[in-house]
Motif scaffolding. Structure first.
Motif, mmCIF file in Angstrom:
data_model
loop_
_atom_site.group_PDB
_atom_site.id
_atom_site.type_symbol
_atom_site.label_atom_id
_atom_site.label_comp_id
_atom_site.label_asym_id
_atom_site.label_seq_id
_atom_site.Cartn_x
_atom_site.Cartn_y
_atom_site.Cartn_z
ATOM 1 N N THR A 13 0.803 -1.315 -0.069
ATOM 2 C CA THR A 13 0.168 0.099 0.086
ATOM 3 C C THR A 13 0.867 1.228 -0.008
ATOM 4 O OG1 THR A 13 -1.548 -1.380 1.329
ATOM 5 C CG2 THR A 13 -1.972 1.034 1.007
ATOM 6 N N HIS A 18 8.305 3.799 3.607
ATOM 7 C CA HIS A 18 9.316 4.064 4.453
ATOM 8 C C HIS A 18 10.466 3.104 4.467
ATOM 9 C CE1 HIS A 18 7.588 0.375 6.711
ATOM 10 N NE2 HIS A 18 6.389 0.674 6.523
ATOM 11 N N HIS A 21 10.380 -0.738 4.187
ATOM 12 C CA HIS A 21 10.099 -1.228 2.823
ATOM 13 C C HIS A 21 11.317 -1.128 1.892
ATOM 14 C CE1 HIS A 21 5.927 0.755 3.314
ATOM 15 N NE2 HIS A 21 5.794 -0.587 3.757
ATOM 16 N N ARG A 48 -7.950 -4.570 2.718
ATOM 17 C CA ARG A 48 -7.717 -3.856 4.047
ATOM 18 C C ARG A 48 -8.292 -2.563 3.659
ATOM 19 N NH1 ARG A 48 -1.706 -2.343 4.640
ATOM 20 N NH2 ARG A 48 -2.680 -0.352 5.394
ATOM 21 N N ASP A 111 4.218 -10.721 8.105
ATOM 22 C CA ASP A 111 2.933 -10.395 8.175
ATOM 23 C C ASP A 111 1.980 -10.622 6.750
ATOM 24 O OD1 ASP A 111 4.254 -8.122 7.448
ATOM 25 O OD2 ASP A 111 2.717 -6.914 8.026
ATOM 26 N N LEU A 181 13.514 -4.178 11.632
ATOM 27 C CA LEU A 181 13.300 -2.647 11.576
ATOM 28 C C LEU A 181 11.880 -2.536 11.989
ATOM 29 C CD1 LEU A 181 15.021 -1.555 8.292
ATOM 30 C CD2 LEU A 181 15.518 -0.787 10.683
ATOM 31 N N VAL A 183 9.494 -0.780 12.038
ATOM 32 C CA VAL A 183 8.965 0.511 11.251
ATOM 33 C C VAL A 183 7.436 0.232 10.590
ATOM 34 C CG1 VAL A 183 9.098 2.396 9.619
ATOM 35 C CG2 VAL A 183 11.020 1.558 11.078
ATOM 36 N N ALA A 185 3.711 1.721 8.584
ATOM 37 C CA ALA A 185 3.183 3.116 7.931
ATOM 38 C C ALA A 185 2.151 3.545 9.098
ATOM 39 C CB ALA A 185 2.696 2.674 6.599
ATOM 40 N N THR A 186 1.622 2.655 9.642
ATOM 41 C CA THR A 186 0.377 2.827 10.628
ATOM 42 C C THR A 186 1.239 3.830 11.718
ATOM 43 O OG1 THR A 186 -0.714 0.798 10.323
ATOM 44 C CG2 THR A 186 -1.271 2.006 12.409
HETATM 45 P P1 ATP Z 1 0.663 -0.605 7.497
HETATM 46 O O1 ATP Z 1 1.223 -0.137 8.779
HETATM 47 O O2 ATP Z 1 -0.270 0.679 6.951
HETATM 48 O O3 ATP Z 1 -0.289 -1.762 7.445
HETATM 49 P P2 ATP Z 1 2.949 -1.538 6.442
HETATM 50 O O4 ATP Z 1 4.040 -0.677 6.946
HETATM 51 O O5 ATP Z 1 2.877 -2.853 7.036
HETATM 52 O O6 ATP Z 1 1.555 -0.604 6.324
HETATM 53 P P3 ATP Z 1 2.487 -2.246 3.494
HETATM 54 O O7 ATP Z 1 2.336 -1.368 2.510
HETATM 55 O O8 ATP Z 1 1.298 -2.807 4.047
HETATM 56 O O9 ATP Z 1 3.306 -1.528 4.918
HETATM 57 O O10 ATP Z 1 3.750 -3.242 3.258
HETATM 58 C C1 ATP Z 1 4.020 -3.646 2.042
HETATM 59 C C2 ATP Z 1 5.091 -4.948 2.477
HETATM 60 O O11 ATP Z 1 5.948 -4.290 3.233
HETATM 61 C C3 ATP Z 1 4.341 -6.286 3.310
HETATM 62 O O12 ATP Z 1 5.042 -7.292 2.548
HETATM 63 C C4 ATP Z 1 4.858 -6.179 4.435
HETATM 64 O O13 ATP Z 1 5.124 -7.327 5.207
HETATM 65 C C5 ATP Z 1 6.392 -5.271 4.237
HETATM 66 N N1 ATP Z 1 6.767 -4.291 5.519
HETATM 67 C C6 ATP Z 1 6.146 -3.129 5.817
HETATM 68 N N2 ATP Z 1 6.994 -2.812 6.761
HETATM 69 C C7 ATP Z 1 8.028 -3.527 7.012
HETATM 70 C C8 ATP Z 1 9.163 -3.675 7.871
HETATM 71 N N3 ATP Z 1 9.251 -2.723 8.954
HETATM 72 N N4 ATP Z 1 10.184 -4.852 7.798
HETATM 73 C C9 ATP Z 1 9.958 -5.600 6.814
HETATM 74 N N5 ATP Z 1 8.833 -5.897 6.047
HETATM 75 C C10 ATP Z 1 7.941 -4.903 6.029
#
Ligand code: ATP
Length: 216
Positions: A13, A18, A21, A48, A111, A181, A183, A185-186
């Protein structure tokens, strides 16, 4: 055996994109020996809550974030489609364009992987691409916690050898360790809403885009 190195496919999404990603894509590229990583921001995610920010803004933020990495490219097809995006349809379209031989590797955090069995026509994904599965901060891919059908696929297809990705165009699940990490997006959206700058959680270019466009 493919001559060309596997292509990483990274959907999300990205509301907003960040450092988690960016490290996920970069560490996948290194660990799995991918030639390039194609980032595909979701238009309207079907699984979602609606993103807080428009598809066009999320695409622009991803473009700004990855511009300095020559192994990264951005694909705006899901944003342009204006319909809910299903990964199975996107991979089918990529296959038609790139041919049957090139290994494609769908990059997923733990996740996201743990919900794979809820995705539209999820079993068909294995005929279209491999999966590169990163262990996300504090969330080991614990087979006991997975849906039984998904755990069975992981047991049958899983491994840690990146070479498996070159031997066939699709069908393997290769795990790799990622620097933890915590971190998300939420969390970043909540911080931005409180007026925090989020420096070093996001690339500076992305923060600047958010500021100029008054997002979040
Ligand atoms: P939100 O908090 O809004 O659910 P998010 O930070 O998990 O967002 P997404 O765009 O839903 O970000 O995630 C895209 C992909 O990046 C997914 O495969 C997710 O597992 C992965 N991802 C996101 N943040 C991390 C992180 N800190 N470490 C490893 N993988 C991540």
């Amino acid at each position: 055996m493919s001559e060309a190195p596997p292509l990483g496919v990274f959907g999300g999404t990205f509301d907003p994109v960040h450092v988690g990603h960016l490290r996920l894509a970069e560490e996948a590229r290194e660990a799995l020996q991918l030639g390039r990583v194609r980032w595909i921001p979701a238009g309207q995610p079907w699984h979602r809550a609606a993103p807080q920010t428009s598809p066009a803004h999320r695409l622009a933020m991803v473009e700004a974030a990855v511009a300095s990495n020559e192994a990264f490219e951005v694909d705006g097809r899901e944003v342009a489609s204006g319909r809910p995006s299903y990964t199975v349809d996107t991979l089918t379209a990529l296959r038609a364009e790139l041919g049957d031989a090139l290994p494609l590797v769908l990059i997923l955090g733990t996740d996201a992987f743990s919900l794979l069995h809820t995705w539209h026509r999820w079993r068909e994904l294995f005929a279209l691409a491999h999966i590169g599965l990163a262990t996300r901060a504090g969330q080991a891919a614990d087979a006991a916690a997975l849906d039984p059908a998904l755990a069975a696929e992981l047991a049958a297809r899983g491994g840690r050898d990146a070479q498996a990705l070159r031997e066939r165009p699709s069908g393997a699940i290769v795990r790799f360790d990622m620097t933890p990490l915590a971190v998300s997006a939420t969390d970043i959206r909540a911080r931005l809403a409180r007026g925090e700058r989020c420096r070093y959680l996001l690339p500076d270019e992305v923060f600047e885009y958010i500021r100029l466009n008054r997002l979040y």
